[in-house]
Design a protein around this motif. Structure first.
Motif, PDB file in Angstrom:
ATOM      1  N   VAL B  66      -7.302 -10.951 -14.735  1.00 14.48           N
ATOM      2  CA  VAL B  66      -7.525 -10.531 -13.337  1.00 14.48           C
ATOM      3  C   VAL B  66      -6.397 -11.062 -12.455  1.00 14.48           C
ATOM      4  CG1 VAL B  66      -9.038 -10.838 -11.329  1.00 14.48           C
ATOM      5  CG2 VAL B  66     -10.028 -10.256 -13.532  1.00 14.48           C
ATOM      6  N   ALA B  67      -6.026 -12.351 -12.660  1.00 13.99           N
ATOM      7  CA  ALA B  67      -4.982 -12.975 -11.839  1.00 13.99           C
ATOM      8  C   ALA B  67      -3.637 -12.266 -12.000  1.00 13.99           C
ATOM      9  CB  ALA B  67      -4.852 -14.446 -12.215  1.00 13.99           C
ATOM     10  N   ILE B  68      -3.328 -11.823 -13.222  1.00 12.55           N
ATOM     11  CA  ILE B  68      -2.035 -11.161 -13.462  1.00 12.55           C
ATOM     12  C   ILE B  68      -2.060  -9.728 -12.927  1.00 12.55           C
ATOM     13  CG2 ILE B  68      -0.458 -10.280 -15.228  1.00 12.55           C
ATOM     14  CD1 ILE B  68      -1.386 -12.513 -17.073  1.00 12.55           C
ATOM     15  N   TYR B  69      -3.078  -8.986 -13.351  1.00 17.53           N
ATOM     16  CA  TYR B  69      -3.056  -7.539 -13.095  1.00 17.53           C
ATOM     17  C   TYR B  69      -3.431  -7.150 -11.675  1.00 17.53           C
ATOM     18  CZ  TYR B  69      -2.041  -6.871 -17.980  1.00 17.53           C
ATOM     19  OH  TYR B  69      -1.424  -6.903 -19.195  1.00 17.53           O
ATOM     20  N   ILE B  70      -3.964  -8.098 -10.892  1.00 13.27           N
ATOM     21  CA  ILE B  70      -4.291  -7.780  -9.492  1.00 13.27           C
ATOM     22  C   ILE B  70      -2.995  -7.397  -8.752  1.00 13.27           C
ATOM     23  CG2 ILE B  70      -4.154 -10.151  -8.523  1.00 13.27           C
ATOM     24  CD1 ILE B  70      -7.024  -7.950  -7.624  1.00 13.27           C
ATOM     25  N   TYR B  71      -1.884  -8.034  -9.142  1.00 11.08           N
ATOM     26  CA  TYR B  71      -0.608  -7.734  -8.482  1.00 11.08           C
ATOM     27  C   TYR B  71      -0.058  -6.380  -8.919  1.00 11.08           C
ATOM     28  CZ  TYR B  71      -0.693 -12.391  -6.609  1.00 11.08           C
ATOM     29  OH  TYR B  71      -1.064 -13.506  -5.915  1.00 11.08           O
ATOM     30  N   LEU B  72      -0.314  -6.017 -10.181  1.00  6.03           N
ATOM     31  CA  LEU B  72       0.134  -4.698 -10.644  1.00  6.03           C
ATOM     32  C   LEU B  72      -0.696  -3.601  -9.960  1.00  6.03           C
ATOM     33  CD1 LEU B  72       2.282  -3.672 -12.592  1.00  6.03           C
ATOM     34  CD2 LEU B  72       0.559  -3.503 -14.360  1.00  6.03           C
ATOM     35  N   LEU B  73      -1.984  -3.907  -9.739  1.00  6.84           N
ATOM     36  CA  LEU B  73      -2.850  -2.951  -9.035  1.00  6.84           C
ATOM     37  C   LEU B  73      -2.397  -2.789  -7.579  1.00  6.84           C
ATOM     38  CD1 LEU B  73      -5.479  -1.230  -9.310  1.00  6.84           C
ATOM     39  CD2 LEU B  73      -6.713  -3.178  -8.393  1.00  6.84           C
ATOM     40  N   ASN B  77      -1.165   0.663  -5.768  1.00 10.22           N
ATOM     41  CA  ASN B  77      -1.806   1.213  -4.560  1.00 10.22           C
ATOM     42  C   ASN B  77      -0.840   1.279  -3.377  1.00 10.22           C
ATOM     43  OD1 ASN B  77      -4.313   1.590  -5.746  1.00 10.22           O
ATOM     44  ND2 ASN B  77      -4.984  -0.474  -5.282  1.00 10.22           N
ATOM     45  N   GLU B  78      -0.101   0.177  -3.159  1.00  5.38           N
ATOM     46  CA  GLU B  78       0.750   0.109  -1.966  1.00  5.38           C
ATOM     47  C   GLU B  78       1.978   1.012  -2.064  1.00  5.38           C
ATOM     48  OE1 GLU B  78       1.048  -4.070  -1.934  1.00  5.38           O
ATOM     49  OE2 GLU B  78      -0.847  -4.308  -0.889  1.00  5.38           O
ATOM     50  N   ILE B  79       2.556   1.093  -3.274  1.00  8.11           N
ATOM     51  CA  ILE B  79       3.728   1.967  -3.440  1.00  8.11           C
ATOM     52  C   ILE B  79       3.312   3.418  -3.187  1.00  8.11           C
ATOM     53  CG2 ILE B  79       5.173   3.004  -5.270  1.00  8.11           C
ATOM     54  CD1 ILE B  79       6.487   0.518  -4.210  1.00  8.11           C
ATOM     55  N   LYS B  80       2.162   3.807  -3.740  1.00  6.51           N
ATOM     56  CA  LYS B  80       1.710   5.187  -3.575  1.00  6.51           C
ATOM     57  C   LYS B  80       1.468   5.506  -2.092  1.00  6.51           C
ATOM     58  CE  LYS B  80      -1.378   8.626  -5.355  1.00  6.51           C
ATOM     59  NZ  LYS B  80      -2.751   8.934  -5.533  1.00  6.51           N
ATOM     60  N   LYS B  81       0.769   4.567  -1.410  1.00  6.36           N
ATOM     61  CA  LYS B  81       0.491   4.785   0.022  1.00  6.36           C
ATOM     62  C   LYS B  81       1.800   4.789   0.822  1.00  6.36           C
ATOM     63  CE  LYS B  81      -4.014   2.525   0.219  1.00  6.36           C
ATOM     64  NZ  LYS B  81      -4.632   1.229   0.541  1.00  6.36           N
ATOM     65  N   LEU B  90       4.577  -0.837   3.839  1.00  6.80           N
ATOM     66  CA  LEU B  90       3.707  -0.753   2.653  1.00  6.80           C
ATOM     67  C   LEU B  90       4.549  -0.697   1.372  1.00  6.80           C
ATOM     68  CD1 LEU B  90       0.868   1.756   3.589  1.00  6.80           C
ATOM     69  CD2 LEU B  90       0.581  -0.553   2.725  1.00  6.80           C
ATOM     70  N   PHE B  91       5.661   0.023   1.443  1.00  5.41           N
ATOM     71  CA  PHE B  91       6.562   0.149   0.292  1.00  5.41           C
ATOM     72  C   PHE B  91       7.114  -1.229  -0.099  1.00  5.41           C
ATOM     73  CE2 PHE B  91      10.845   1.047  -1.432  1.00  5.41           C
ATOM     74  CZ  PHE B  91      10.488   1.848  -2.501  1.00  5.41           C
ATOM     75  N   ASN B  92       7.515  -2.012   0.924  1.00  6.48           N
ATOM     76  CA  ASN B  92       8.037  -3.365   0.668  1.00  6.48           C
ATOM     77  C   ASN B  92       6.973  -4.273   0.068  1.00  6.48           C
ATOM     78  OD1 ASN B  92      10.364  -2.508   1.797  1.00  6.48           O
ATOM     79  ND2 ASN B  92      10.141  -3.606   3.725  1.00  6.48           N
ATOM     80  N   THR B  93       5.736  -4.171   0.596  1.00 10.83           N
ATOM     81  CA  THR B  93       4.638  -4.999   0.074  1.00 10.83           C
ATOM     82  C   THR B  93       4.396  -4.656  -1.400  1.00 10.83           C
ATOM     83  OG1 THR B  93       3.699  -4.666   2.263  1.00 10.83           O
ATOM     84  CG2 THR B  93       2.356  -5.881   0.717  1.00 10.83           C
ATOM     85  N   PHE B  96       7.061  -6.207  -3.473  1.00  9.83           N
ATOM     86  CA  PHE B  96       6.837  -7.661  -3.514  1.00  9.83           C
ATOM     87  C   PHE B  96       5.762  -7.992  -4.557  1.00  9.83           C
ATOM     88  CE2 PHE B  96       5.253 -11.766  -2.013  1.00  9.83           C
ATOM     89  CZ  PHE B  96       6.442 -12.443  -1.850  1.00  9.83           C
ATOM     90  N   SER B  97       4.718  -7.140  -4.627  1.00 13.25           N
ATOM     91  CA  SER B  97       3.653  -7.335  -5.624  1.00 13.25           C
ATOM     92  C   SER B  97       4.197  -7.156  -7.042  1.00 13.25           C
ATOM     93  CB  SER B  97       2.514  -6.350  -5.387  1.00 13.25           C
ATOM     94  OG  SER B  97       1.936  -6.567  -4.143  1.00 13.25           O
ATOM     95  N   LEU B  98       5.113  -6.192  -7.212  1.00 10.95           N
ATOM     96  CA  LEU B  98       5.738  -5.978  -8.533  1.00 10.95           C
ATOM     97  C   LEU B  98       6.531  -7.222  -8.938  1.00 10.95           C
ATOM     98  CD1 LEU B  98       6.408  -3.810 -10.803  1.00 10.95           C
ATOM     99  CD2 LEU B  98       8.529  -3.444  -9.578  1.00 10.95           C
ATOM    100  N   ARG B  99       7.269  -7.766  -7.970  1.00  7.66           N
ATOM    101  CA  ARG B  99       8.046  -8.988  -8.215  1.00  7.66           C
ATOM    102  C   ARG B  99       7.115 -10.123  -8.636  1.00  7.66           C
ATOM    103  NH1 ARG B  99       9.572 -13.739  -4.450  1.00  7.66           N
ATOM    104  NH2 ARG B  99       7.350 -13.839  -4.828  1.00  7.66           N
ATOM    105  N   THR B 100       5.978 -10.280  -7.916  1.00 11.77           N
ATOM    106  CA  THR B 100       5.023 -11.356  -8.228  1.00 11.77           C
ATOM    107  C   THR B 100       4.429 -11.160  -9.623  1.00 11.77           C
ATOM    108  OG1 THR B 100       4.510 -11.374  -5.877  1.00 11.77           O
ATOM    109  CG2 THR B 100       3.042 -12.621  -7.286  1.00 11.77           C
ATOM    110  N   TYR B 101       4.128  -9.898  -9.970  1.00 11.84           N
ATOM    111  CA  TYR B 101       3.558  -9.599 -11.289  1.00 11.84           C
ATOM    112  C   TYR B 101       4.507 -10.065 -12.397  1.00 11.84           C
ATOM    113  CZ  TYR B 101       2.648  -6.775 -15.445  1.00 11.84           C
ATOM    114  OH  TYR B 101       2.449  -6.372 -16.731  1.00 11.84           O
ATOM    115  N   PHE B 102       5.777  -9.651 -12.308  1.00 14.49           N
ATOM    116  CA  PHE B 102       6.741 -10.025 -13.350  1.00 14.49           C
ATOM    117  C   PHE B 102       6.987 -11.537 -13.352  1.00 14.49           C
ATOM    118  CE2 PHE B 102       8.033  -5.479 -13.603  1.00 14.49           C
ATOM    119  CZ  PHE B 102       7.881  -5.348 -14.965  1.00 14.49           C
TER     120      PHE B 102
END
Lengths: 144, 131
Positions: B66-73, B77-81, B90-93, B96-102
């Motif tokens: 859950v901790a890892i994949y919440i950032y991929l989720l 969501n944010e990239i699509k929106k 929203l695109f930047n956020t 940023f989530s992709l960066r945190t995931y990796f």
């Protein structure tokens, strides 16, 4: 309708997005190196198993059913893992190198290739995830 | 600062690239669903087998998942929106989530490799001491 209109417009990549993508490539480079090391170790282990196949087969007691077939199955499974991991790693490397090139040389084409690499990497991960989930559901049905 | 201004002028998310981002976001969400469903199924197996140690390990693995994949989720969501509404924030956020995931995946890998190295060293020291 409004969504379609927005999709036909360009979205600027600002310093914040640039910084996030650049930092992402640092971490993906690290992951790519780890995957390459893993693939090399797997290749060495597979070659070792192929070379010592007869020796391993002799050491398996004949009372174990399909013991000899198990060794061959293991070699095939290891080769399959190497193949999938290689494709997987290639796309992550493509994302890392092309995105870095895009920001270093301001190359729009390289950015598109980089994001396509990321899409392919996630697509392969998704397909593996779906196959694993289907396998787990079948296992659940056999247990019930 | 000058370099950043130059980057703003040159690199953009074109309609073709937007399509790639939407596809990427779709696959990211599929990965999250399969990973979480897989973790829950694994816990069901462990609970069914009656091994509570394995169940606890499964629960721990679900927490990490859950901790890892919440950032991929969040990325999905944010990239699509962001792409659909042409919203750079929203695109930047999302990026940023992709960066945190990796980052989390890499740090976990470093921890796992560190533990493996420690076990390897421990085995060598133990083997030498036994001789």
């Amino acid at each position: 309708m409004e969504e379609q209109l927005f999709l036909s417009e360009d979205l600027p990549i600002d310093p914040s997005a640039t910084s996030s993508l650049k930092e992402t490539t640092y971490w993906t480079r690290f992951l790519t190196i780890c995957f390459v090391v893993f693939i090399v170790l797997m290749i060495v282990a597979t070659i070792g198993m192929i070379v010592a196949k007869d020796l391993i087969m002799q050491s398996i007691p004949s009372s174990i059913p399909f013991g000899k077939l198990g060794v061959m199955g293991m070699i095939i499974a290891m080769a399959l893992v190497i193949g999938v991991m290689s494709v997987f790693t290639y796309f992550l490397f493509e994302f890392t190198s092309q995105t870095k090139k895009a920001f270093d040389q301001q190359d729009q084409q390289a950015l598109e290739r980089g994001i396509t690499g990321l899409k392919n990497y996630l697509m392969i991960s998704g397909v593996i995830g779906i196959l694993s989930l289907v396998g787990a559901i079948f296992k659940l049905f056999t247990l019930l | 600062m000058e370099l950043y201004n130059e980057e703003i002028q040159r690199l953009t998310v074109t309609p073709a690239l937007k399509e790639q981002f939407i596809q990427t976001a779709k696959w990211a969400k599929i990965i999250v669903i399969t990973a979480w469903a897989g973790s829950v199924l694994s816990m069901v197996f462990d609970a069914g087998s009656g091994e509570w140690g394995a169940f606890a390990a499964g629960f721990f693995s679900l927490g990490i998942s859950v901790a890892i994949y919440i950032y991929l989720l969040k990325f999905g969501n944010e990239i699509k929106k962001g792409v659909n509404s042409n919203d750079p924030q929203l695109f930047n956020t999302g990026l940023f989530s992709l960066r945190t995931y990796f980052k989390i995946v890499s740090l976990l890998l470093i921890i796992i490799l560190g533990i493996c190295l420690l076990i390897f060293l421990f085995v060598i020291v133990f083997a030498v001491l036994r001789k």
